[in-house]
Design a protein around this motif. Structure first.
Motif, short mmCIF file in Angstrom:
data_model
loop_
_atom_site.label_atom_id
_atom_site.label_comp_id
_atom_site.label_asym_id
_atom_site.label_seq_id
_atom_site.Cartn_x
_atom_site.Cartn_y
_atom_site.Cartn_z
N VAL A 142 0.85 -1.18 0.00
CA VAL A 142 0.00 0.00 0.00
C VAL A 142 0.88 1.23 0.00
O VAL A 142 1.93 1.26 0.66
N TYR A 143 0.47 2.25 -0.75
CA TYR A 143 1.22 3.50 -0.79
C TYR A 143 0.25 4.65 -1.01
O TYR A 143 -0.89 4.45 -1.42
N THR A 144 0.72 5.87 -0.73
CA THR A 144 -0.10 7.07 -0.88
C THR A 144 0.59 8.04 -1.80
O THR A 144 1.80 8.27 -1.70
N VAL A 145 -0.19 8.63 -2.73
CA VAL A 145 0.30 9.65 -3.64
C VAL A 145 -0.75 10.75 -3.71
O VAL A 145 -1.93 10.46 -3.98
N ASP A 146 -0.33 11.97 -3.47
CA ASP A 146 -1.22 13.14 -3.57
C ASP A 146 -2.53 12.95 -2.82
O ASP A 146 -3.61 13.29 -3.33
N GLY A 147 -2.47 12.38 -1.63
CA GLY A 147 -3.65 12.22 -0.80
C GLY A 147 -4.52 11.02 -1.11
O GLY A 147 -5.50 10.77 -0.42
N SER A 148 -4.19 10.26 -2.15
CA SER A 148 -4.94 9.05 -2.47
C SER A 148 -4.14 7.83 -2.05
O SER A 148 -2.92 7.81 -2.15
N THR A 149 -4.85 6.80 -1.58
CA THR A 149 -4.20 5.57 -1.11
C THR A 149 -4.44 4.47 -2.13
O THR A 149 -5.58 4.26 -2.59
N TYR A 150 -3.36 3.77 -2.48
CA TYR A 150 -3.42 2.72 -3.50
C TYR A 150 -2.87 1.41 -2.95
O TYR A 150 -1.96 1.40 -2.12
N ALA A 151 -3.41 0.32 -3.46
CA ALA A 151 -2.86 -1.01 -3.20
C ALA A 151 -2.29 -1.51 -4.52
O ALA A 151 -2.92 -1.35 -5.57
N VAL A 152 -1.10 -2.06 -4.47
CA VAL A 152 -0.54 -2.71 -5.66
C VAL A 152 -0.49 -4.19 -5.32
O VAL A 152 0.01 -4.60 -4.27
N VAL A 153 -1.09 -5.01 -6.20
CA VAL A 153 -1.31 -6.42 -5.93
C VAL A 153 -0.67 -7.25 -7.04
O VAL A 153 -0.86 -6.96 -8.23
N GLY A 154 0.10 -8.27 -6.64
CA GLY A 154 0.71 -9.17 -7.61
C GLY A 154 -0.23 -10.32 -7.93
O GLY A 154 -0.67 -11.03 -7.03
N GLY A 155 -0.55 -10.49 -9.21
CA GLY A 155 -1.39 -11.60 -9.65
C GLY A 155 -0.53 -12.75 -10.13
O GLY A 155 0.15 -12.63 -11.14
N GLN A 156 -0.56 -13.87 -9.41
CA GLN A 156 0.32 -14.99 -9.71
C GLN A 156 0.03 -15.61 -11.08
O GLN A 156 0.94 -15.80 -11.88
N VAL A 157 -1.21 -15.92 -11.37
CA VAL A 157 -1.53 -16.58 -12.63
C VAL A 157 -1.39 -15.62 -13.80
O VAL A 157 -0.96 -16.00 -14.89
N ASP A 158 -1.74 -14.35 -13.58
CA ASP A 158 -1.68 -13.35 -14.64
C ASP A 158 -0.27 -12.82 -14.90
O ASP A 158 -0.06 -12.11 -15.87
N ASP A 159 0.67 -13.13 -14.00
CA ASP A 159 2.04 -12.62 -14.14
C ASP A 159 2.07 -11.10 -14.29
O ASP A 159 2.61 -10.56 -15.25
N GLY A 160 1.47 -10.43 -13.34
CA GLY A 160 1.45 -8.98 -13.42
C GLY A 160 1.02 -8.35 -12.11
O GLY A 160 0.97 -9.00 -11.07
N ILE A 161 0.73 -7.05 -12.18
CA ILE A 161 0.27 -6.31 -11.01
C ILE A 161 -1.00 -5.54 -11.34
O ILE A 161 -1.23 -5.16 -12.49
N GLU A 162 -1.80 -5.34 -10.31
CA GLU A 162 -3.02 -4.53 -10.40
C GLU A 162 -2.85 -3.38 -9.43
O GLU A 162 -2.43 -3.58 -8.29
N ILE A 163 -3.16 -2.17 -9.87
CA ILE A 163 -3.13 -1.00 -9.00
C ILE A 163 -4.57 -0.61 -8.69
O ILE A 163 -5.37 -0.40 -9.61
N ILE A 164 -4.87 -0.52 -7.40
CA ILE A 164 -6.25 -0.31 -6.95
C ILE A 164 -6.29 0.92 -6.06
O ILE A 164 -5.53 1.03 -5.10
#
Length: 183
Positions: A142-164
């Motif tokens: 989890v991280y914060t940028v300009d007052g918004s909070t985001y989760a970055v999640v690693g998808g094992q099967v998809d071989d990638g990341i999702e930013i939420i």
């Protein structure tokens, strides 16, 4: 994981770790089968461990203020939104504390309000819909940028990341994703 619990170890002297206490399924908590993730937070002078249970699709909250005597204080089981609960990250948004939990079998990320450790509550969920990289999500940060909070999640099967965007924990929103293209 196969011991169905957690142990608390004093590592202040790395060359001489010392066992302090444990909390096992059935004797301390009842939602600790196959624990995958653990994070800690402090509230009102007490320290808590939040533990995910992959087999029981749940989170268990354990008061570890007295390391030699950990005590379960609350749990949340949700066989849909926490199905295969694996890893988690704790964050504060406003005046509330949340656990962002990946559900590796349910292909989703669930946000659990842990402000009151005795009454954890699911506030929001984002599910894989085919366009997202949430097929068997594992890691989360989890991280914060300009007052918004985001989760970055690693998808094992998809071989990638999702930013939420989790700024509104009741309505997590996919912002972007990236998949490995084998280049």
């Amino acid at each position: 994981r196969t011991d169905d619990g957690i142990e608390i170890i004093d590592v202040s002297n790395p060359s001489n770790p010392i066992f302090l206490g444990r909390c096992a399924d059935g004797s301390c908590g009842d939602k600790l089968q196959d624990p995958w993730g653990v994070e800690t937070y402090t509230k009102d002078g007490s320290t808590y461990a939040v533990v995910t249970s992959n087999d029981e699709h749940s989170v268990e909250i354990i008061d570890i203020t007295t390391p030699s005597s950990p005590t379960s204080v609350g749990s949340l089981q949700d066989t849909t939104n926490l199905e295969g609960a694996s890893f988690l990250k704790i964050t504060t948004i406003g005046s509330s504390t949340y656990a962002v939990v990946t559900a590796s079998v349910g292909d989703r990320v669930t946000i659990v309000d842990i402000t009151d450790p005795t009454a954890p509550t699911r506030t929001g969920t984002l599910t894989d819909n085919g366009d997202r990289v949430l097929n068997a999500p594992k890691s989360v940060d989890v991280y914060t940028v300009d007052g918004s909070t985001y989760a970055v999640v690693g998808g094992q099967v998809d071989d990638g990341i999702e930013i939420i965007d989790i700024s509104d924990p009741t309505s997590p929103t996919s912002v972007s994703n990236f998949k490995d293209n084998d280049s």
